[in-house]
Design a protein around this motif. Sequence first.
Motif, mmCIF file in Angstrom:
data_model
loop_
_atom_site.group_PDB
_atom_site.id
_atom_site.type_symbol
_atom_site.label_atom_id
_atom_site.label_comp_id
_atom_site.label_asym_id
_atom_site.label_seq_id
_atom_site.Cartn_x
_atom_site.Cartn_y
_atom_site.Cartn_z
ATOM 1 N N PRO A 124 -4.339 -7.270 9.259
ATOM 2 C CA PRO A 124 -3.419 -6.048 8.881
ATOM 3 C C PRO A 124 -4.520 -5.696 8.195
ATOM 4 O O PRO A 124 -4.952 -5.654 7.288
ATOM 5 N N LEU A 125 -4.088 -3.939 7.752
ATOM 6 C CA LEU A 125 -5.373 -3.770 6.763
ATOM 7 C C LEU A 125 -4.743 -3.490 5.534
ATOM 8 O O LEU A 125 -6.355 -4.195 4.730
ATOM 9 N N ILE A 126 -3.789 -3.868 5.131
ATOM 10 C CA ILE A 126 -3.032 -4.304 3.487
ATOM 11 C C ILE A 126 -4.527 -5.893 3.298
ATOM 12 O O ILE A 126 -4.120 -6.147 2.161
ATOM 13 N N PHE A 133 -13.500 -5.008 8.071
ATOM 14 C CA PHE A 133 -11.954 -3.889 8.727
ATOM 15 C C PHE A 133 -13.088 -2.662 9.280
ATOM 16 O O PHE A 133 -13.222 -2.076 10.826
ATOM 17 N N TRP A 134 -14.327 -2.245 8.462
ATOM 18 C CA TRP A 134 -14.998 -0.876 8.538
ATOM 19 C C TRP A 134 -15.933 -1.084 9.564
ATOM 20 O O TRP A 134 -16.705 -0.269 10.558
ATOM 21 N N VAL A 175 -0.991 -0.939 18.495
ATOM 22 C CA VAL A 175 -1.011 -2.370 17.892
ATOM 23 C C VAL A 175 -0.938 -2.901 16.772
ATOM 24 O O VAL A 175 -2.716 -2.541 16.104
ATOM 25 N N PRO A 176 -0.654 -2.767 15.839
ATOM 26 C CA PRO A 176 -0.232 -3.923 14.331
ATOM 27 C C PRO A 176 -1.491 -4.997 14.573
ATOM 28 O O PRO A 176 -1.569 -5.481 15.645
ATOM 29 N N MET A 177 -1.722 -4.549 13.103
ATOM 30 C CA MET A 177 -2.837 -5.354 13.226
ATOM 31 C C MET A 177 -4.150 -5.471 13.608
ATOM 32 O O MET A 177 -5.345 -5.854 14.125
ATOM 33 N N GLU A 233 0.630 -17.122 9.073
ATOM 34 C CA GLU A 233 1.577 -17.245 8.302
ATOM 35 C C GLU A 233 2.816 -16.347 7.319
ATOM 36 O O GLU A 233 3.521 -16.241 7.465
ATOM 37 N N LYS A 234 1.983 -15.083 7.046
ATOM 38 C CA LYS A 234 2.666 -14.281 6.433
ATOM 39 C C LYS A 234 3.483 -13.495 7.943
ATOM 40 O O LYS A 234 4.576 -13.408 7.290
ATOM 41 N N TYR A 235 2.558 -13.443 8.501
ATOM 42 C CA TYR A 235 4.065 -12.420 9.947
ATOM 43 C C TYR A 235 3.989 -13.007 11.333
ATOM 44 O O TYR A 235 5.087 -12.752 11.841
#
Length: 288
Positions: A124-126, A133-134, A175-177, A233-235
């Motif tokens: 995810p971007l955060i 990412f870029w 699509v998340p992530m 682990e987070k999502y």
Amino acid sequence: MDPNEFGTSTIPLQHAPYGPITAEALQNKNAGKIAVVTGAGQGIGAAIAEALIKSGATVAILDLSVEKQQKTQEACESYGGKVKAYACDVSNQDAVVTTFDEIEKDLGTIDILVNNAGILVQRPLIMSDFDTFWKQIEVNFKGPLLSIHTLLPRMRDRGHGCIINIASRSATVDVPMTLGYVTSKAALTRATHTLQREMALDGLDPAIHLYALHPGGVLTGMGASGAPKDVQEKYGNPKDEEYFKGLFKDPPILCGQTCAWLATGEGKDLRGLYIGKKYLLSWWCSSS
């Protein structure tokens, strides 16, 4: 699998080369042409290179290193065709220009360009480092545009050419992530249509024809790697490899043979469009 998320087809889908895109149907139809395939070290890129070789083209294959392309080169040579490997970072303008100049010096003027090189980071971007990412935008969108910007003036001067941008279903869904991947593929798809219209402004449509090709559901290392451990682990990771295997039913050769067919110019009615195997099959059936 949720059909509302990815949609379903109303016609049976082909999962192997068929009709006009078989190797037999395309034999020698690209003879005398010079083709460039980026991201040719494995998977879809390797299959595209092999299909073009089998259709009679001479092929320049590009990836980050020549060594990474050894198996692709050997496979292409096994069909008796001429292939040469080049190391090139497609997101680097100087590297792209230098490599294309070298190809045309070694092999001749380029008739076909297949922009296949791509990367995917499932994060995810955060939780992303922005440079990482870029980099997806750099490789997946800037890379094809650099190749096109380098080659298109040469095609214009010669009055012909074929450019195939490998797009993705990800260009049309959320699509998340995968923000870097989906946005870069969406941008590439829109750029393809816009560039085709620019060819019309110069009186070069359809002599120069461009396509944004959805390669099908191909299970590659990029698509099956899953999210990194800290993201899981987070999502959690509900969209893991097993989940997507229901979508990934196509061998790379299906995309490879489609590219070889588009390169012949027989599908110019599809120029400028985002196309996939379902649309191509429907078009072929209606025009046969």
